[in-house]
Enzyme design. Structure first.
Site, short mmCIF file in Angstrom:
data_model
loop_
_atom_site.label_atom_id
_atom_site.label_comp_id
_atom_site.label_asym_id
_atom_site.label_seq_id
_atom_site.Cartn_x
_atom_site.Cartn_y
_atom_site.Cartn_z
CG PHE A 193 -1.96 1.05 1.28
CD1 PHE A 193 -2.59 1.48 0.13
CD2 PHE A 193 -2.35 1.61 2.49
CE1 PHE A 193 -3.58 2.45 0.17
CE2 PHE A 193 -3.34 2.58 2.55
CZ PHE A 193 -3.96 3.00 1.39
CD GLU B 176 3.36 11.66 -1.80
OE1 GLU B 176 3.80 12.83 -1.74
OE2 GLU B 176 2.48 11.29 -2.60
CD GLN C 75 1.93 -6.52 49.69
OE1 GLN C 75 2.30 -5.38 49.91
NE2 GLN C 75 1.00 -7.12 50.43
CD GLN D 259 12.71 -2.21 35.27
OE1 GLN D 259 12.91 -1.90 34.11
NE2 GLN D 259 13.49 -1.82 36.27
CD GLU E 62 -2.89 0.12 9.35
OE1 GLU E 62 -4.10 0.23 9.63
OE2 GLU E 62 -2.35 -0.95 9.10
#
Length: 381
Positions: free
Chosen positions: A123, A127, A277, A335, A362
């Site tokens: 596609f 440009e 935690q 991480q 896109e």
């Protein structure tokens, strides 16, 4: 194994669930592929996806709607296993999107080839001087002897250099700006088409800078009406922009899956990392972001499949949230892996490179924010 419970959401029908299960099995048997030679890998993936029938979903028969939920499910699943496989699938659809939606009988011969994996599509929209601002395109197409003569350049063209056929957007001048653009079907062996440069990027993909010099196309190369190219391009993106979010979603799911395996197995301070935690906080944020992205992606796809004329706002929200969230999820995964997270060859390291481009192509994230804001200001539903 990544969470699959979302497939039971009411966005989907049994045919979608069956397809997802079949594709998951196919991917487990065939992916990932060796990316050492990217051109060869893409050619091989297109052929394999075509042979297995998956590329049939990248287009549709004349008068038949594309099923956007199916496109999203396929891209999400492929992206979990191999980002290059997702790319190969997506470009067959995006490259031939204008032909699927607006092409005539002779033009659709190319579509059948791309859906079978016998030809590779591209596609040619971007440009050197007009990326996000499509209306500023300067490549020209001038009528000559019943046909057209094209001049200009296109860059960052996916499948550039290996595509067999391109849909190219050029200025035909019916009106200023967006209303003066038209779409053309351009075989890659057309005299006057030059691959100026192959572009290497951080996550290997076949990309190229193309130049058209006095390139002649027959009158039948024009897709639809003169001056309709911008509307056609936007219609194509309306269908395929949610699928970019789906691909990001697949990458994020893979990152979470890899992270779960890591923190369950890795010992830290005399216990599995999963018991910390702070680690659990990262996992919660990842899971929350993934589910929110999935809801936005499949809302947009469902709306299009239910007959919505435009889903510009929904598609923008889906792409923006899913790609930005996937970047955060994958960064958190790196991480959690520590030093191994930046080690070449590790899944999360590859994902870190793969995800970045999705926030640009896109419609870059900043552009999606503008689209959403304008929709809110205009009071669009």
């Amino acid at each position: 194994m990544a969470d699959r419970s979302y497939i039971d959401w009411p966005f989907f029908e049994d045919r979608h669930r069956d397809l997802a299960a079949g594709l998951e099995a196919w991917c487990a048997a065939h992916l990932p592929v060796d990316h050492g030679d990217v051109d060869a890998a893409c050619r091989g993936l297109v052929a394999a996806l075509g042979d297995a029938g998956w590329l049939q979903y990248t287009g549709a028969e004349a008068g038949v709607r594309l099923d956007v939920r199916t496109l999203c499910l396929i891209r999400e699943t492929l992206a979990q296993h191999d980002a290059l496989a997702d790319f190969a699938f997506a470009m067959q659809g995006l490259g031939m999107g204008a032909v699927t939606l607006f092409g005539d009988g002779p033009q659709r011969v190319w579509l059948e080839q791309t859906r079978a994996g016998a030809a590779i599509a591209g596609f040619a929209l971007t440009e050197p001087g007009s990326g996000s601002d499509v209306a500023a395109s300067s490549a020209t197409a001038v009528r000559a002897g019943g046909g057209w003569v094209l001049n200009g350049e296109k860059t960052y063209i996916s499948n550039g250099g290996i595509a067999d056929v391109y849909v190219v957007i050029a200025r035909t001048g019916e009106a200023p700006g967006a209303r003066g653009l038209s779409a053309f079907l351009m075989p890659a062996d057309t005299p006057g088409l030059e691959v100026v440069e192959r572009i290497e990027v951080m996550a290997p993909h076949p990309l190229a800078h193309l130049r058209m010099t006095d390139l002649r196309l027959p009158g039948g190369a024009l897709i639809g009406a003169p001056g309709a190219g911008f509307k056609q391009a936007m219609a194509v993106l309306d269908h395929f922009r949610p699928t970019v979010g789906a691909a990001a979603l697949g990458m994020a799911r893979r990152a979470l899956d890899e992270s779960l395996g890591r923190v369950r197995a890795r010992q830290l301070f005399g216990a599995p990392m999963a018991e910390l935690q702070m680690v659990q906080g990262h996992l919660a944020d990842m899971a929350l972001g993934i589910d929110a992205s999935a809801l936005l992606v499949y809302r947009a796809a469902w709306a299009k499949d239910m007959g919505a004329a435009r889903i510009t706002r929904e598609a923008a929200m889906a792409k923006l949230h899913a790609t930005e969230t996937a970047q955060k999820v994958i960064d958190a995964a790196v991480q959690l892996f520590g030093g191994d997270g930046v080690r070449k060859g590790m899944a999360v390291e590859s994902l870190y490179r793969d995800i970045r481009a999705l926030r640009i192509y896109e419609g870059a994230s900043d552009v999606q924010k503008i689209v959403i804001a304008r929709s809110v200001l205009e009071g669009s539903p």
